[in-house]
Design a protein around this motif. Sequence first.
Motif, PDB file in Angstrom:
ATOM      1  N   ILE A 160       0.869  -1.176   0.000  1.00 57.99           N
ATOM      2  CA  ILE A 160       0.000   0.000   0.000  1.00 57.99           C
ATOM      3  C   ILE A 160       0.908   1.229   0.000  1.00 57.99           C
ATOM      4  CG2 ILE A 160      -1.780   1.312   1.198  1.00 57.99           C
ATOM      5  CD1 ILE A 160      -1.414  -2.307   2.051  1.00 57.99           C
ATOM      6  N   THR A 203       1.278   5.356  -0.277  1.00 58.04           N
ATOM      7  CA  THR A 203       0.514   6.578  -0.054  1.00 58.04           C
ATOM      8  C   THR A 203       1.439   7.788  -0.108  1.00 58.04           C
ATOM      9  OG1 THR A 203      -0.859   5.305   1.477  1.00 58.04           O
ATOM     10  CG2 THR A 203      -1.180   7.681   1.433  1.00 58.04           C
ATOM     11  N   THR A 262       0.678   5.836   8.085  1.00 57.51           N
ATOM     12  CA  THR A 262       1.224   4.486   8.187  1.00 57.51           C
ATOM     13  C   THR A 262       0.600   3.704   9.335  1.00 57.51           C
ATOM     14  OG1 THR A 262       3.311   5.303   7.278  1.00 57.51           O
ATOM     15  CG2 THR A 262       3.338   3.136   8.324  1.00 57.51           C
ATOM     16  N   ILE A 303      -3.012   2.557   8.753  1.00 56.27           N
ATOM     17  CA  ILE A 303      -3.109   1.493   7.746  1.00 56.27           C
ATOM     18  C   ILE A 303      -2.610   0.173   8.309  1.00 56.27           C
ATOM     19  CG2 ILE A 303      -2.249   0.703   5.512  1.00 56.27           C
ATOM     20  CD1 ILE A 303      -2.219   3.592   4.577  1.00 56.27           C
ATOM     21  N   PRO A 328      -4.547   6.342  -0.534  1.00 57.47           N
ATOM     22  CA  PRO A 328      -3.672   5.164  -0.624  1.00 57.47           C
ATOM     23  C   PRO A 328      -3.977   4.366  -1.888  1.00 57.47           C
ATOM     24  CG  PRO A 328      -4.732   5.314   1.535  1.00 57.47           C
ATOM     25  CD  PRO A 328      -5.416   6.296   0.637  1.00 57.47           C
TER      26      PRO A 328
END
Length: 873
Positions: free
Chosen positions: A49, A51, A66, A69, A127
Amino acid sequence: MVEKIIEFSAKNRFIVFLLVFALATGGLWALKNTPIDALPDISDTQVIIYTPWMGRSPDLVEDQITYPIVTALLSAPNVTVVRGFSDFGFSYVYVLFKDGTDIYWARSRVLEYMNQLAGRLPEGVAPRLGPDATAVGWVFQYALVDESGSHSLAELRSLQDWYLRYWLSALDGVAEVASVGGFVRQYQINLDPAKVQAYKLSLNEIIERVRMNNLDVGGRVVEFSGVEYMIRGRGYIKSVADIEQIAVGVSGKGTPVLLRDVARVALGPDMRRGLVELDGQGEAVGGIVIMRFREDTPQVIARIKAKLQEIEPSLPQGVRVVTTYDRSDLIRASVATATENLIEELAVVSVLIVGFLLHLRSALIPILTLPLAVLIAFIPIHFLGVGMNIMSIGGIIVAIGDMVDAAIVMVDNAHKRLEEWEERSNAVELTESSVSTSLPPRGRTGGGESNEVAETDSDRPHPNLPPWGEGTGTALTPAEMQRRLAERNQILIDSAKEVGPAIFASLLVIAIAFMPVFTLEAQEGRLFQPLAWTKNLAIAMSAFLAITLIPALLPLLVRGRILPERRHPVSLGLQKLYAPVLRLALRHRLKVVFLALACTLAIVPVWQKLGSEFMPPLYEGTILYMPTTFPGISVTEAGRLLQQMDRTLKTFPEVERVFGKSGRAETSTDPAPFSMMEVVVNLKPKESWRPGVSYESLVEEMDRALQLPGVTNAWTMPIKARVDMLTTGVRTPVGVKIFGPDLKTIESIGKNIEMAAQSVPGTRSAYAERVSGGYFLDFAIKREAIARYGLTVMDVGRVIESAIGGESIATTVEGRERYPINIRYLREQRDDVDKLGRVLVSTPGGAQVPIAQLADLRMVSGPAMIRDEDGQL
């Protein structure tokens, strides 16, 4: 059951041959369509992922992106580890799944759990998933080089970003093409704060005006003279002049104030987070081709090369694409070595079979059966998804000895039974000939009219029968020949039925004995299971041919004169060698047993001193030099240091090309800061190396030549490094992770471990990451002060973000190309702390307040990159 299959196969040879031919054809097709690589892909199933949140510090990215997520994905099914990397302006989250998890199933689960983040992330942050590739997906790298000197790095980067990248991305099997190096073109609006204040303008007003002047619209259609015209309003910014002519306000005299009156507009480079250098000659523009999951690497690289060759005439004059890393060379060399070993083993086995049997046609049975079994085995290998690599080919090499046993035993048993049958038949014929000695010899007439009669075809012995009765004067009638032929074929069938079931069972036992390899998990399972699959499948195909093809071939090839065992020179010679040893061992049985036990026990101390390793390193033909320096290094210093390293490495005569990278490429698979460098060193063929130079000695020599202050060296190889980084998050074979709530304490412990590890025998270098090595200029906003002027934290933050840091406020559309528009204060207004303190903030009442009155400016150190695993720092 096995005996019935053997008899059916021997009596229905055409059906068997047709079946084997069809299977061999299918095996040939499977062999050509089986993916090839140097090694099995032992990397875990991962989903990335990625972002971007440009301009934000690592701690801000960690707290707001971070960490949310990571915690949202911890409970996803089949997840083993969730790792987070918070860099300046970027967040990377790597989600690793259990062994055997389908990558596309994993990606869909990640998308489901990402829905939990709705409303928890900052506004405007989006993201996105990384490419559907693995850690070893970096299969091809190249550099754009301008030999004419007429093209800038910005022009080469535009060529890479808007043309070459998309041409290669469209190829089958390519997941992503990442750009790195050069300069991304940017329209820069450098505001003069004094002029902005003189015209009583605000930063927000100017930003909004620029955005409102970069727009294309549509107005349905109009009709003139029976023709329909589609209406378009063309207002996209396409040049510096377009930006300069934007009206941002009105003067006190009513005259429009244009942007050029309060700012200097120019084309310049965007902020860089990565650069590349080629052969120590200076910066270049690079591209990294990332292969999609489970694709055939050589085929993907072949498509890339073909496309590059196709588009070469369309490149600008003097620009060419230089290959800096090509994994197909390694794959070809690895597979060729393994295939060469396989062919050599087949050849040696064939020669030994002929030597031991001393009958060429009989020897053809195992010689033909062996490659056919290997070829047919590729049918299940292909459909099971087992790629062709040095491990899978190694499984076939290991299986050759077991596979050939079946054919040799059946042929040897057929020879023995035919020998016994020959002795019985000769004994019977001798008895009959002694009784009928008074009869006239065959071929003479009863009246003695002629001593010679022409021999007809029916009178000749059958070629499939041995010349029984030589010396007796007896010849076989056609009926007798047919009877003898049927009897001989039945002997061959019975000999195959005699040993066939045992051979079939023994081969299955050998295959079953290898089954524990399939219980291996994670990396070791992915590494060794291809070897187990190919070995077992090859043995299974050999067992299948042992009860089908070999019985069908015995009557056809076991023909002519066969040397009996009592006159076989090889058998007699071997018996003379081992028979005395065997007799001696049987006479002294207890002594032999004790001697064997003593030898076994004597090996134990030696065995305990042997080292162990998960896998011997595969020589990839390429060195990956990964130096690490202290955090906070600037892009200028990183480029200078990288060029110095590349120039030094290029001086070695064994080096063909050096391609260095500092920082990150434009891909979610590369979360590298400027302090982490990767230098791909392509080596020449070993034949051209200096005498006595080995891979290890070359690395040692390079390491001594690159002892630079503040730089810690690490030497590895591309595939190995990427697998290590994915599996453990550590770039080196041995690493220590420290978990805790405080980064300063973590760094302190890491430094202590670094000093202790340097004294460990066998350690070349040890390095603890400096998690607090970044440098920051903090604007600590004073809430009482901003409240006094009626300002909010967002008002002050907007000035810090845009006027000082620079903000991309719009994007130009120029055909196929897109470039950002950035706005900030002039460089001379922000090149020291005092000038930054004089940056003005507009209040609701129209006053302009220096930011130093609203915030305290201080320089501090902090984390340059924050790492966490499963939510823990």
